[in-house]
Design a protein around this motif. Structure first.
Motif, mmCIF file in Angstrom:
data_model
loop_
_atom_site.group_PDB
_atom_site.id
_atom_site.type_symbol
_atom_site.label_atom_id
_atom_site.label_comp_id
_atom_site.label_asym_id
_atom_site.label_seq_id
_atom_site.Cartn_x
_atom_site.Cartn_y
_atom_site.Cartn_z
ATOM 1 N N ASN A 248 -3.774 -0.325 -10.385
ATOM 2 C CA ASN A 248 -2.408 0.032 -9.978
ATOM 3 C C ASN A 248 -1.452 0.225 -11.148
ATOM 4 N N LEU B 205 -3.103 7.065 -9.763
ATOM 5 C CA LEU B 205 -3.576 7.569 -8.474
ATOM 6 C C LEU B 205 -4.963 8.187 -8.609
ATOM 7 N N GLN C 250 -1.045 13.735 -3.747
ATOM 8 C CA GLN C 250 -0.426 12.566 -3.138
ATOM 9 C C GLN C 250 0.901 12.234 -3.816
ATOM 10 N N TYR C 251 0.943 12.348 -5.143
ATOM 11 C CA TYR C 251 2.184 12.031 -5.855
ATOM 12 C C TYR C 251 3.277 13.042 -5.540
ATOM 13 N N LEU D 283 5.084 12.936 -2.118
ATOM 14 C CA LEU D 283 6.144 11.967 -1.859
ATOM 15 C C LEU D 283 7.495 12.676 -1.761
ATOM 16 N N GLN E 69 -4.201 2.044 -2.428
ATOM 17 C CA GLN E 69 -4.483 2.732 -1.166
ATOM 18 C C GLN E 69 -4.679 1.735 -0.031
ATOM 19 N N THR F 284 0.849 -1.192 0.000
ATOM 20 C CA THR F 284 0.000 0.000 0.000
ATOM 21 C C THR F 284 0.883 1.240 0.000
ATOM 22 N N TRP F 285 0.277 2.392 -0.277
ATOM 23 C CA TRP F 285 1.046 3.636 -0.270
ATOM 24 C C TRP F 285 1.548 3.982 1.127
#
Length: 438
Positions: A315, A214, A242-243, A246, A304, A178-179
């Motif tokens: 994915n 995503l 979210q990307y 990181l 997620q 998962t992330w």
């Protein structure tokens, strides 16, 4: 699309091509002919570590085709940085090849030019029929409800590649699923000049691939059902944030990655500087960089929560290369015969083994080479948890506009500027304004 070296640098010119009288190939008539039955020109995309590597892979197969048919194929391997612009120029000038490779995400955009041969039932029957191909690959051949603009040649999917030594040194026993797990692992590794995850922040296509996936996980598609841009939905904003977070928030991507666009993240991975990369069919590239198969592992790209699947557990995008024919080729029968040869069961095994990709032809997938631990993950992803990028005429402009927005947000993160939900939404709103209006 193959390797995220594929750049959308020429996509901004596509709207001009769409309004032009489309033509390509060797015939000036626009309708195709067999005036030159003994030769074909072929633009191949750069799939291997270099153009020279591709020539070594392809030329023996082209010689084999010439021996079987008497048709000589004149090969040009076109670098990804030039390919889309070369194709767009050919659609308007008529000075193009007979047969060419295209990134599968460009299929609908190039279909809209009218320059490519439609693969209707009659043409598909000439190469063995539609049912020979995997459904996910066929889903990236043009607009739904229209005859495909191309046929699948190489299939690829994203996976999570991880450096076994760096994982062991950090006390991580298994790859993240998962992330949250990926971020946790990345934070354990990101110190003393080493980083958890690599990215290509200045590569527009890579940016699109990552935020599209995503987006699916957040319930967003970036386009409405009728093909209109929808870049500022709650899910799309959440995906981009979210990307970029990181790097900006989780700090598991090195700030320097904001400038990467030429596979530098793979080089860092091979040099034990970065522990993880999200990539398409990377095994051949790692081997060319001196890594042994035991040095790295491969796992499904994270979701997620739960396990990869359809919908919000997508994915990967359906990556790959399609093969197209300019419909006014002056060897239209030979071009069709060449596509049949390149998508035959035997050639699919040879070519996809050479490039570490997955055959989009069902029968070829039974070969043991596509059932290794590395390729099995990719094959399963394509079969059960990958989605095609939007097959809309404006897809290439989407890659440019949103890919650039993500690039600029990475630049903000690298410079220490705050990346907020509001700034992400503003960047995506600007990108949406750059899209063509109907």
């Amino acid at each position: 699309m193959r390797s995220i070296r594929a750049a959308a640098v020429g996509a901004v010119t596509l709207s001009l091509a769409l309004t032009a009288s489309a033509c390509g190939g060797g015939s000036a008539s626009g309708g195709g002919s067999n005036d030159s039955p003994k030769t074909l020109t072929y633009w191949a995309s750069n799939q291997g570590a270099s153009v020279e590597v591709d020539k070594k892979v392809l030329q023996p197969e082209l010689d084999k085709f010439e021996k079987q048919t008497g048709i000589k194929v004149e090969l040009e391997v076109v670098p990804w940085s030039d390919l889309l612009n070369r194709i767009l120029t050919a659609t308007t000038s008529g000075q193009g090849p007979d047969v060419l490779n295209i990134g599968n995400t460009w299929s609908a955009s190039l279909q809209a030019t009218g320059a490519l041969l439609p693969w209707d039932a009659k043409n598909l029957d000439k190469i063995g029929g539609k049912d020979r191909f995997v459904d996910s690959a066929l889903g990236s051949t043009g607009v739904q409800g229209q005859d495909p603009a191309a046929v699948p040649l190489y299939s690829m999917a994203y996976a999570l590649y991880y450096n076994k030594k760096m994982f062991a040194d950090a006390g991580i026993s298994q790859p993240p699923a998962t992330w949250d797990e990926l971020v946790e692992a990345g934070k354990k590794i990101s110190k003393d000049g080493k980083w958890g995850l690599g990215a290509e922040g200045s590569n527009l296509s890579n940016n699109i691939h990552q935020v599209f996936v995503l987006g699916k996980q957040h319930g967003a598609d970036f386009f409405t059902a009728d093909g209109k841009p929808d870049f500022t939905s709650e899910g799309a904003v959440a995906a981009v944030k979210q990307y970029v977070d990181l790097m900006a928030g989780d700090k598991i991507i090195a700030p320097g990655n904001a400038e990467y666009a030429q596979n530098q993240s793979l080089s860092d991975f091979a040099k034990d500087k970065t522990a993880m990369v999200l990539w398409q069919t990377a095994s051949a590239t790692f081997a060319s960089m001196g890594m042994k198969e035991d040095d790295w592992g491969v796992a499904p790209a994270p979701v997620q929560s739960g396990e990869p699947g359809t919908g919000t557990n997508t994915n990967s995008m359906v990556a790959g290369i399609n093969m197209a024919v300019f419909k006014n080729s002056d060897n239209i029968d030979g071009a069709t015969e060449f596509v049949k040869f390149m998508t035959s069961d035997a050639e699919q095994k040879i070519l996809n083994k050479a490039y570490g990709s997955i055959p989009p032809v069902k029968a070829a997938q039974s070969d043991a080479a596509f059932n290794s631990p590395a390729t099995a993950v990719l094959r399963e992803t394509l079969a059960s948890s990958a989605s095609a990028l939007p097959q809309v005429p404006d897809e290439s402009q989407f890659e440019t506009a949103v890919g650039t927005a993500v690039k600029e947000l990475f630049a903000d993160a690298a410079a220490g500027r705050s990346v907020t939900t509001e700034s992400v939404k503003a960047a995506l709103a600007k990108a949406q304004q750059q899209m063509p209006t109907k």
